[in-house]
Every structure is written in structure tokens, then in C-alpha cells.
Design an enzyme around this catalytic site. Structure first.
Site, mmCIF file in Angstrom:
data_model
loop_
_atom_site.group_PDB
_atom_site.id
_atom_site.type_symbol
_atom_site.label_atom_id
_atom_site.label_comp_id
_atom_site.label_asym_id
_atom_site.label_seq_id
_atom_site.Cartn_x
_atom_site.Cartn_y
_atom_site.Cartn_z
ATOM 1 N N ARG A 273 0.854 -1.179 0.000
ATOM 2 C CA ARG A 273 0.000 0.000 0.000
ATOM 3 C C ARG A 273 0.893 1.233 0.000
ATOM 4 N NH1 ARG A 273 -1.138 2.170 4.850
ATOM 5 N NH2 ARG A 273 -1.525 0.310 6.083
ATOM 6 N N HIS A 277 -3.084 4.172 5.362
ATOM 7 C CA HIS A 277 -4.262 3.298 5.485
ATOM 8 C C HIS A 277 -5.505 4.012 4.957
ATOM 9 C CE1 HIS A 277 -7.435 0.896 7.206
ATOM 10 N NE2 HIS A 277 -7.784 1.857 8.025
ATOM 11 N N TYR A 286 5.117 4.575 11.046
ATOM 12 C CA TYR A 286 5.388 3.136 11.159
ATOM 13 C C TYR A 286 6.195 2.553 10.006
ATOM 14 C CZ TYR A 286 0.986 3.059 8.447
ATOM 15 O OH TYR A 286 0.001 3.273 7.525
#
Lengths: 386, 344
Positions: A273, A277, A286
Site C-alpha cells: 500500500r 491506510h 510506522y
């Protein structure tokens, strides 16, 4: 009779319980250790050029759709958008391998698969826009509602495929889920039901590396997510999720397998991705830039472009035509999303039950009174969202 | 919309026999399956065994494994699969083996079964019946005796139905299966084997969902109840005649939709009301019912609406359950309080 007498009796021939035997030989179910690839390998030469060009057009359109939808969140036109940028090959392949009579069961990230299957780009955003929930008739398009709870749509796919088979209909269900979703109980129950019932289902796991911020290593201790298939008695396939040709081939094989009555398949697509998100997430907390850059070199559009140009199937003019079509789609989407949709607040009560309960009728009357006090007698009919 | 279910000519003797609620439920399933090939029964042990309460006895034999299916042991999977089956046009009837075993399926029920019609603006209703044996009084160990109706009542999009008689068991289950909306059909376990004169051969009335019924007319006070507490209330009403009290007993039959009219009409007549159920009282159905009565009947009330409910405790072990379940004495005590407060 004593025990000794019993044991000594000639007639006493204890039959041992039958030896445990596995129901299924696990070897053919195991995924290959390396993800399956087509582009850049000898296998690519065997792929129909028309299919490659079609995949290319859909990938470019899909990338543009993701970018436009993300931009719409910044303008406040969309409440939220979980982007599938970087994962377009999975989305497009999932849609293209299905026949019209088949069913797609998308998760909330799979808007693009629904669009690639033919759903109107605006209708596909109804949920994420926040005006209504599903916004389209699932039966008309054979696309289940985009599913927000994780993995709960997978047992639906199993039930639908099972029902279709009981009715003698030649229908396959393809259900999509993310890597995080494979930890949910519904994932396991769905796979188990599908295998036991030999339901014509294809499970597509898009392993994009993160469940919001949690990396795969904290999600599972399995060698791969495709390995989970073996425990249920179905084959697991590991595939490069950025290789559109490989995705199409593996999913098409799984669909054919399901259609011929051989049961379900679990496909794990290794992908990434590229965006956060959703627009509400901060991916820099992260993961590092190095990782993102490394995946940029393995972009699904890039991989396919390289194949097509290398074989002389695509030139700058052809690519320009594809990009223009994508731009037109984006401009059209922008225009249509500019106006607020007309909404009738009385719809709040219209579809809770076939017949509203007495309690709902009372509440309906109260809202009508409130609207009339605010807007006059016809306020409820023409009320528009602000 | 009252309809009748015609029995086949050869069976039409019209003679009432002694039948149990379990038999009436089984008959309802059988008749629904015979009438409509879209009706499918699925659950744990519903096939060969006929269900742990034998409600589905004989269905797999008569209709085959595809119509009455022993599923893997996974409640979310069972209900989730039923959602998909309903999406494809079937009418699944799911058996949850025991009340507390239905909890793993709660997400499917709340997030999908209850909401699909709403999410799809009416395009995709889900005609699913979820049969759940509920309540205590049969000496079950833990997780086998919960009264979970409040959870389902609190979920918009579900009908919640519970029969208390053999006749209603048949009629309400037929109506639930025929409904295009999902129904949580709560079966009072301790009434499974209660017998009544019932004629399975004669045409049976299919009771529309949502209507309460006065089981015993009276004038002193109204007992409002449902499911397993109905026999308790009827017994209490008989015992109360010795005190000179003439109690009316209302059987709700359907918790959602709730029949405000029947309940309010009764309480306006009697001026006093006690709600009786065995599920815990705090945040339980009785609180909602008492509030609805107060809103509608305040000026007719001679006393506060009282609740007689199970204690607010996890369901107790079998040797203790008689202390938890509201019995005749506890109902009569509440009625006595109504009278006392009226006199003071």
C-alpha cells in the site's frame, strides 16, 4: 469369567482402532515458496497481448481513480478514502476474472475492484461519501456491499456460492480481504465452511504489509498467509500482487477450479500500500521512506509498461491515449462529486423493516414535525444536505 | 394479514392431539420446507441427530442434507453463510444450539443480518430466521440458560419473537420464516416438552408478528409477560383469586415490534401493571416496557409499574436457579405491593 480367562479365550481378537489417516494429502495444497510471477519471465510471451493492454488501461485508470478520490477527501467531498494505490493489479485482476453472473465480495479498500467490474465511479463512493451506505443494488451488479467490518463478508461469499450451487447455477464468488483480516475468526470459519462444502469460492488476500500500522510479522507466525489454506484442505497460491498478468492468471485458474466443482482456493497476493491506510492515517510513523521507495521500483504499472513497450505493444501515443481516458474519468468524477446529493431525511425510517413498527411510525412523525417546523410543510420532501 | 396453512387432504382429521412445543416447531419447519423449496435449515447437529432438542427431527431424512444441513461447529460461520444464502434468494432458518452459544454470531447478526435492508436502501432484505433456545429452568450448566432477549431487542432491524404456547410455536414460526425481515425466534427451553391439545392436521392460524394477546382477562391488575414466564403468570393469577384479586395476563409474543396498544388498553382497564420476565431486570426488557406503560397510561395508574425479573447476576448453577427464576410467590408479592400502595 476372570480377566485371564477372557484374555486367553481363542475368540478374543481385539480389533485395533483404525490408524489415523489424513483426509487430504497436504503436498499439492502447499503454496510454492516463491510468489508466482509472469511479467519479466518467459511465461509473459504466452499471455494474450489484448489482455495485457486491457490490464494496462485499467491499471492506469485505477491509479487515476485512487488519486482523484484521495484529492476529494482533501476537499471534504469524501468522508474517507482507503486508497489502493500500489495494489491496482490485485483490484483490476479480481474484477476481470469474473463472469457477469459471478459475485464480488469487496472489503472497504476494494472500491476500485467494484469500479473495474463496471460499477459507476460515483455510486462506488456512496459509502465513503457518507450520504448512504451501499448506494447500489448488489443484485444488479452482483457486487456485495463494500464491507467495513473485517472479514465478515467472507462467510457471505461462501453462503452465496453454496446457495448458487444448490440451485444448479454456475456461479463463483470471489471474496477480498486484507492481511489483517486473516486474523479474524470469520476468515477461519469462512475458509473451513468453504472447504467442507466445496463451495465455488476464491479467497483473495491482499497482503499489503500492514494492518493500519501493524506489520505482518505481528499479525501471523505462518510461513505465508497462503499456507493457511492447507489446514482447511484447499490449495494456497502465493503470487506477486503487483504483477497484473500473474494475478490475472492465478485468479482465473482459481475461478476455473471453483467453477468446475473442485472447491475453494486461497490466493495470497504480495503487494504494498503506497499511501497511508486512509487519509486519516500518518504512515510515516510506522514505515521508512527506503521501504516505500523500494516498492516504487516494483510498481504494478511500471512492470506492465516495461513488458508492453519491450514487446512493442505500447508506444508513447498508445500510453497517451490511455492516460487521456483516465483523465476524462477523473474530470467526470470531480464534476459529479461537486454537488451534494439530494437527501430525504424521511429515508432514515424507510428501510429498517419491510413495514415500520409502531414505534418507528411515532419517531417518523416526530421527525416530520421537526422538519415542517423548520422548513414548512414540504421541507421533508426537498431537504438537501448542507 | 392472517393466513391459514392448509393441511393435505389425507391428514385433515381435525382431531386435537396432545403435542409438545418442540413437535409444533418441528411441524412448522417441515410445512415451511414442503411449501417453499427456498427454505433451508442449517445448524449444528440439526441433521442426523435432529437437533439436541429434536426440533429438526426427520427433516434431513425427508428433505435431504442440502435442505437440512449439519454445519461445521462455528456460529459466526453458520449465520454468515446464511447471510450469503439469503443474498442469493434462499430463506435460511438457522438453529443456534443454546442461547449463550449464539454470542459468537453476534457480529454477523448485528452488523449484517440486522442492517442489510437498511444498508442497501431496501434492495436486499434478508429473510433469515434465527432460532435460539433460551432461558433456564431445565437444570442446564453454565452457558446453557441465558435469557438474551435484551441484546436482540436493542438491535434495530431485527424482529424478536417468542412463543409461549404450542399453537403460537407453530403459528409464529411460520410467520417468522415467511417474513422478509430477519427474525430472532426465541424458544423457551423449559416449555419445549409442555404439552397441549393441538391439532397439527387441521389448518393452523399463522399469527402475524407483533400482536400481543390477553391470555386471561381480569380487572385488578395486568401481568405483562412472554415466553417461559407465561405459565408462571397464569398460575399466579389463579392463586391470586384466593386473595380476591382478578389478574389479567398479557402474553407479548413479540418483543419487537412491541404491541403498545394491547398493553396500554389492558393497563388502562386495570390501573396496575407488573412486568414479569426471567432475564435480569437491570436494563432488561421490563424497564423499557414499564417506561412505555408510564408514558401512555400515567393518569390511569393506581400504582407504579413494577418489575419481577431475574436477579442481575450471571445465570446461576442448576442447584441454585430456583432462587433466581421469578416464581409464583414473587409475582404475587409484587401484586400485593400494588394493592398496598393503592390503599395507602
Amino acid at each position: 469369567m476372570t480377566v485371564q480367562e477372557l484374555a486367553g479365550a481363542a475368540a478374543y481378537r481385539p480389533t485395533p482402532p483404525p490408524a489415523w489417516k489424513p483426509l487430504t494429502d497436504p503436498a499439492p495444497l502447499l503454496p510454492d515458496p516463491e510468489p508466482y510471477r509472469v511479467l519479466g519471465t518467459d511465461a509473459a510471451a504466452g499471455v494474450d497481448p489484448d489482455l495485457l493492454l486491457r490490464l494496462y488501461a485499467e491499471l492506469v485508470r485505477g491509479r487515476r481513480y485512487n488519486a482523484q478520490a484521495t484529492a476529494l477527501t482533501k476537499q471534504g467531498r469524501l468522508a474517507v478514502y482507503p486508497s489502493s494505490t500500489g495494489q491496482e493489479a490485485c483490484e483490476v485482476a479480481a474484477a476481470l476474472v469474473l463472469e457477469e453472473r459471478d459475485w464480488l465480495f469487496p472489503s472497504y479498500r476494494d472500491t476500485l475492484a467494484a469500479v473495474a467490474r463496471g460499477l459507476d465511479p460515483v455510486e462506488a463512493l456512496t459509502l465513503l461519501r457518507g450520504d448512504r451506505h451501499t448506494g447500489y443494488d448488489p443484485r444488479e451488479h452482483r457486487i456485495a456491499p463494500l464491507c467495513t467490518p473485517l472479514a465478515t463478508q467472507l462467510p457471505h461469499a461462501v453462503g452465496l456460492a453454496h446457495a448458487a450451487r444448490l440451485k444448479g447455477d454456475d456461479v463463483v464468488a470471489l471474496a477480498m480481504v486484507g492481511d489483517g483480516g486473516t486474523s479474524e475468526g470469520d476468515f477461519h470459519e469462512a475458509l473451513n465452511f468453504a472447504a467442507v462444502w466445496r463451495a465455488p469460492v476464491v479467497f483473495l488476500v491482499q497482503n499489503n504489509g500492514f494492518a493500519i500500522s501493524v506489520p505482518l510479522a505481528k499479525q501471523t507466525a505462518a510461513p505465508s498467509l497462503a499456507h493457511k489454506a492447507v489446514g482447511y484442505g484447499m490449495p494456497g497460491r502465493l503470487v506477486d500482487g503487483n504483477d497484473a498478468a500473474a494475478m490475472h492468471q492465478v485468479l482465473a485458474e482459481a475461478v476455473a477450479r471453483a467453477r468446475s466443482g473442485e472447491g475453494p482456493t486461497l490466493v495470497e497476493a504480495l503487494t504494498y500500500r503506497m499511501d497511508a491506510h486512509t487519509n486519516a492515517d500518518d504512515a510515516t510513523r510506522y514505515r521508512g521512506d527506503d521501504e516505500v521507495e523500494a516498492w516504487r521500483a516494483h510498481d504494478p504499472i511500471l512492470l506492465l509498461e516495461r513488458e508492453l513497450t519491450g514487446r512493442g505493444l505500447l508506444d508513447e501515443e498508445g500510453a497517451g491515449t490511455v492516460r487521456e481516458a483516465a483523465e476524462r474519468m477523473a474530470a467526470d468524477l470531480r464534476d459529479q462529486m461537486n454537488a451534494d446529493p439530494p437527501l430525504d431525511p424521511m429515508d432514515l425510517f424507510s428501510h429498517v423493516y419491510e413495514e415500520p413498527t409502531g414505534q418507528l411510525r411515532e419517531q417518523e412523525a416526530r421527525l416530520r414535525d421537526e422538519l415542517e417546523a423548520e422548513h414548512g410543510p414540504h421541507g421533508s420532501e426537498t431537504e438537501e444536505a448542507r | 394479514m392472517t393466513t391459514t396453512v392448509a393441511a393435505t387432504a389425507g391428514e385433515r382429521t381435525g382431531r386435537a392431539v396432545q403435542a409438545t412445543m418442540a413437535q409444533a416447531l418441528g411441524r412448522a419447519l417441515r410445512d415451511a420446507m414442503a411449501e417453499d423449496p427456498a427454505v433451508h435449515v442449517l445448524g449444528e447437529d440439526v441433521g442426523t441427530l435432529g437437533g439436541v432438542f429434536r426440533v429438526t427431527d426427520g427433516l434431513a431424512k425427508e428433505f435431504g442434507d442440502d435442505r437440512c444441513t449439519d454445519t461445521p461447529l462455528a456460529e459466526a460461520g453458520i449465520l454468515g453463510a446464511a447471510v450469503g444464502m439469503a443474498m442469493y434468494g434462499l430463506r435460511p432458518v438457522v438453529e443456534m444450539q443454546f442461547d449463550a452459544f449464539a454470542y459468537p454470531a453476534f457480529e454477523q447478526l448485528v452488523s449484517h443480518v440486522a442492517k442489510m435492508r437498511n444498508r442497501t436502501m431496501g434492495a436486499m432484505p434478508l429473510p433469515i430466521t434465527v432460532r435460539i433456545p433460551y432461558g433456564g429452568g431445565i437444570g442446564g450448566v453454565e452457558h446453557h440458560s441465558d435469557s438474551s432477549e435484551a441484546y436482540y431487542m436493542a438491535t434495530a432491524g431485527l424482529h424478536v419473537v417468542t412463543p409461549a404456547t404450542v399453537e403460537d410455536a407453530y403459528g409464529l414460526l411460520r410467520a417468522s420464516i415467511a417474513s422478509d425481515d430477519p427474525v430472532v425466534f426465541l424458544e423457551p427451553k423449559r416449555l419445549y416438552w409442555a404439552k397441549a391439545a393441538w391439532s397439527p392436521e387441521a389448518p393452523a392460524a399463522v399469527e402475524p408478528i407483533g400482536r400481543a394477546v390477553v391470555r386471561r382477562p381480569g380487572s385488578s391488575a395486568t401481568l405483562i409477560t412472554y415466553g417461559p414466564s407465561l405459565p408462571v403468570c397464569l398460575e399466579a393469577a389463579e392463586a391470586a383469586t384466593a386473595e380476591g384479586w382478578d389478574l389479567e395476563v398479557v402474553d407479548l409474543r413479540s418483543l419487537v415490534p412491541f404491541d403498545d396498544e394491547t398493553v396500554a388498553a389492558s393497563v388502562r382497564r386495570t390501573g396496575r401493571a407488573v412486568v414479569v420476565h426471567e432475564s435480569p431486570g437491570f436494563a432488561g426488557p421490563g424497564g423499557e416496557i414499564a417506561a412505555r406503560i408510564t408514558e401512555r397510561c400515567f393518569h390511569h395508574l393506581e400504582a407504579p409499574v413494577l418489575r419481577v425479573a431475574g436477579f442481575d447476576i450471571p445465570y446461576p448453577p442448576p442447584m441454585q436457579e430456583r432462587h433466581h427464576l421469578p416464581g409464583v410467590d414473587r409475582v404475587l408479592d409484587a401484586v400485593a405491593r400494588l394493592q398496598w400502595e393503592a390503599e395507602s
